[in-house]
Write a protein that holds these residues in place. Structure first.
Motif, mmCIF file in Angstrom:
data_model
loop_
_atom_site.group_PDB
_atom_site.id
_atom_site.type_symbol
_atom_site.label_atom_id
_atom_site.label_comp_id
_atom_site.label_asym_id
_atom_site.label_seq_id
_atom_site.Cartn_x
_atom_site.Cartn_y
_atom_site.Cartn_z
ATOM 1 N N ASN A 44 0.819 -1.201 0.000
ATOM 2 C CA ASN A 44 0.000 0.000 0.000
ATOM 3 C C ASN A 44 0.854 1.252 0.000
ATOM 4 O O ASN A 44 0.549 2.225 -0.663
ATOM 5 N N SER A 45 1.959 1.209 0.785
ATOM 6 C CA SER A 45 2.804 2.397 0.847
ATOM 7 C C SER A 45 3.457 2.660 -0.504
ATOM 8 O O SER A 45 3.637 3.790 -0.906
ATOM 9 N N LEU A 46 3.779 1.575 -1.241
ATOM 10 C CA LEU A 46 4.354 1.760 -2.569
ATOM 11 C C LEU A 46 3.323 2.334 -3.531
ATOM 12 O O LEU A 46 3.623 3.228 -4.305
ATOM 13 N N VAL A 47 2.103 1.831 -3.430
ATOM 14 C CA VAL A 47 1.052 2.342 -4.295
ATOM 15 C C VAL A 47 0.773 3.807 -3.955
ATOM 16 O O VAL A 47 0.614 4.637 -4.842
ATOM 17 N N ASP A 48 0.801 4.152 -2.655
ATOM 18 C CA ASP A 48 0.527 5.521 -2.251
ATOM 19 C C ASP A 48 1.581 6.502 -2.761
ATOM 20 O O ASP A 48 1.277 7.649 -3.031
ATOM 21 N N GLU A 49 2.812 6.039 -2.831
ATOM 22 C CA GLU A 49 3.924 6.926 -3.205
ATOM 23 C C GLU A 49 3.668 7.653 -4.520
ATOM 24 O O GLU A 49 3.749 8.853 -4.598
ATOM 25 N N LEU A 50 3.351 6.894 -5.555
ATOM 26 C CA LEU A 50 3.055 7.503 -6.854
ATOM 27 C C LEU A 50 1.721 7.015 -7.428
ATOM 28 O O LEU A 50 1.322 7.465 -8.478
ATOM 29 N N GLY A 51 1.093 6.114 -6.729
ATOM 30 C CA GLY A 51 -0.148 5.554 -7.237
ATOM 31 C C GLY A 51 0.064 4.564 -8.367
ATOM 32 O O GLY A 51 -0.837 4.284 -9.139
ATOM 33 N N ILE A 52 1.283 4.053 -8.472
ATOM 34 C CA ILE A 52 1.591 3.144 -9.581
ATOM 35 C C ILE A 52 1.664 1.715 -9.071
ATOM 36 O O ILE A 52 2.343 1.448 -8.089
ATOM 37 N N GLU A 53 0.977 0.850 -9.770
ATOM 38 C CA GLU A 53 1.159 -0.576 -9.497
ATOM 39 C C GLU A 53 1.944 -1.149 -10.659
ATOM 40 O O GLU A 53 1.406 -1.351 -11.739
ATOM 41 N N GLY A 54 3.214 -1.332 -10.458
ATOM 42 C CA GLY A 54 4.041 -1.848 -11.535
ATOM 43 C C GLY A 54 5.485 -1.938 -11.110
ATOM 44 O O GLY A 54 5.828 -1.581 -9.993
ATOM 45 N N ASP A 55 6.322 -2.431 -12.017
ATOM 46 C CA ASP A 55 7.744 -2.598 -11.715
ATOM 47 C C ASP A 55 8.553 -1.498 -12.375
ATOM 48 O O ASP A 55 8.375 -1.212 -13.561
ATOM 49 N N LEU A 56 9.437 -0.940 -11.584
ATOM 50 C CA LEU A 56 10.337 0.071 -12.122
ATOM 51 C C LEU A 56 11.314 -0.606 -13.077
ATOM 52 O O LEU A 56 12.008 -1.543 -12.690
ATOM 53 N N ILE A 57 11.351 -0.159 -14.340
ATOM 54 C CA ILE A 57 12.223 -0.834 -15.308
ATOM 55 C C ILE A 57 13.327 0.069 -15.814
ATOM 56 O O ILE A 57 14.280 -0.388 -16.441
ATOM 57 N N TRP A 58 13.213 1.365 -15.584
ATOM 58 C CA TRP A 58 14.259 2.292 -16.042
ATOM 59 C C TRP A 58 14.176 3.557 -15.197
ATOM 60 O O TRP A 58 13.095 3.989 -14.818
ATOM 61 N N ILE A 59 15.340 4.119 -14.898
ATOM 62 C CA ILE A 59 15.346 5.359 -14.130
ATOM 63 C C ILE A 59 16.463 6.261 -14.634
ATOM 64 O O ILE A 59 17.527 5.780 -15.043
ATOM 65 N N ASP A 60 16.203 7.546 -14.645
ATOM 66 C CA ASP A 60 17.227 8.516 -15.041
ATOM 67 C C ASP A 60 18.129 8.768 -13.838
ATOM 68 O O ASP A 60 17.719 9.391 -12.867
ATOM 69 N N ASP A 61 19.356 8.256 -13.941
ATOM 70 C CA ASP A 61 20.282 8.384 -12.814
ATOM 71 C C ASP A 61 21.167 9.616 -12.916
ATOM 72 O O ASP A 61 22.181 9.713 -12.235
ATOM 73 N N GLY A 62 20.820 10.529 -13.793
ATOM 74 C CA GLY A 62 21.601 11.768 -13.883
ATOM 75 C C GLY A 62 22.295 11.913 -15.219
ATOM 76 O O GLY A 62 21.874 11.318 -16.219
ATOM 77 N N ARG A 63 23.364 12.701 -15.199
ATOM 78 C CA ARG A 63 24.010 13.073 -16.466
ATOM 79 C C ARG A 63 24.561 11.889 -17.241
ATOM 80 O O ARG A 63 24.624 11.925 -18.464
#
Lengths: 169, 144
Positions: free
Chosen positions: A24-43
């Motif tokens: 629930n806390s994960l869903v509350d964070e962004l309201g997303i139910e899914g797996d993080l598959i890519w993230i922008d780690d900066g430059r």
């Protein structure tokens, strides 16, 4: 044996409760139910490129959801989602599609609110949605005359207002 | 104002320029014409970058931070060893991907429980320490 069974049931019950809370806390964070598959780690994180439309960009994150891929665009300011945020997020989603991520939704989050937008299924339709801004951006890049959109609030937040003849601020 | 022609050769356009163009096309023109953003704008950009980093860390630890990262830290050599084992070995094993998926599903729960109980934390640390040792020994025996 009974004792062991009871302990086992108790442990499973605790695990389920904790798991549900965590979920629930994960869903509350962004309201997303899914797996993080890519993230922008900066430059050092390379952007996505879409050769068909000559656009590139990086969303802040991509999630695989039940229906497809959701792209997240985060704006640190404490305000509403503007049309420029939507256009940028759509363009980054189009770029991600060029690298094989079938983005079908975009979530734009500011410090105050977040909104989810469904994307057209075809790349062409998505490009059409942002085409006027792409055309203007290219014209600006090539040094052609482009319109100004002076508004007091906009101009106050613009970093180039000192060099702008049309500034309303 | 100096016009930077080298940047203008390509038709490629960034999503941030496209978004900015929606905001005001002239601001994109000023950028490419070499206008310097105000100090206030640069400071706001720096603050924004910092908040972005915090946001990314927040969502990545929510979803990606697995047990080794929790126990040793994201940059630790032991975490890297397990990461490589996951990507180079487990991922190619039959059922390996399912195992990875299950692991990612369960690891937030395991971390949560471990945070609340010192003895589970200790137990978990011992198990993962052994796993790291096993992976390292396995790697050495494959090399020799």
């Amino acid at each position: 044996m009974i004792h062991e069974l009871l302990i086992f049931i108790a442990v499973v019950a605790v695990l389920v409760i904790v798991w549900r809370r965590r979920r629930n806390s994960l869903v509350d964070e962004l309201g997303i139910e899914g797996d993080l598959i890519w993230i922008d780690d900066g430059r050092h994180t390379k952007p996505f490129f879409n050769g068909a439309f000559k656009v590139f960009g990086k969303p802040d994150a991509l999630y695989r959801t039940r229906t497809g891929v959701l792209s997240v665009e985060y704006k640190s300011r404490n305000g509403p989602v503007f049309e420029s945020d939507v256009t940028q997020a759509f363009c980054a989603a189009l770029a991600a599609r060029g690298d094989g991520y079938r983005v079908n939704q975009v979530l734009i989050k500011t410090s105050a609110i977040q909104e989810v937008f469904k994307l057209p299924s075809s790349d062409k339709a998505l490009f059409d949605r942002i085409q006027p801004a792409v055309v203007h951006a290219r014209q600006a890049k090539f040094g052609h005359a482009v319109p100004s959109r002076p508004e007091l609030k906009k101009c106050r937040s613009c970093g180039f207002r000192g060099d702008c003849d049309d500034s309303a601020a | 104002m100096r016009h930077d022609k080298s940047k203008r050769k390509s038709e490629w356009i960034s999503a941030s320029d496209v978004g900015r163009s929606e905001f005001c096309p002239n601001s994109v023109a000023l950028k490419y014409a070499g206008a310097k953003p105000s100090r206030r704008a640069v400071a706001a950009q720096d603050r924004g970058n910092l908040k972005h980093e915090q946001f990314n860390r927040q969502i990545s630890t929510d979803k990606r931070c697995y047990v080794a990262s929790y126990l040793y830290g994201m940059e630790d050599q032991r975490t890297e060893t397990l990461r490589q084992f996951r990507d180079n070995t487990l991922d190619y094993m039959p059922g390996g991907r399912i195992l990875i998926a299950v692991y990612y599903r369960l690891s937030p729960m395991v971390i949560e429980i471990s945070k609340r109980s010192s003895w589970i934390d200790l137990l978990l640390r011992r198990i993962v320490d052994r796993l790291v040792l096993w992976v390292e020994l396995r790697g050495k025996s494959h090399d020799s």
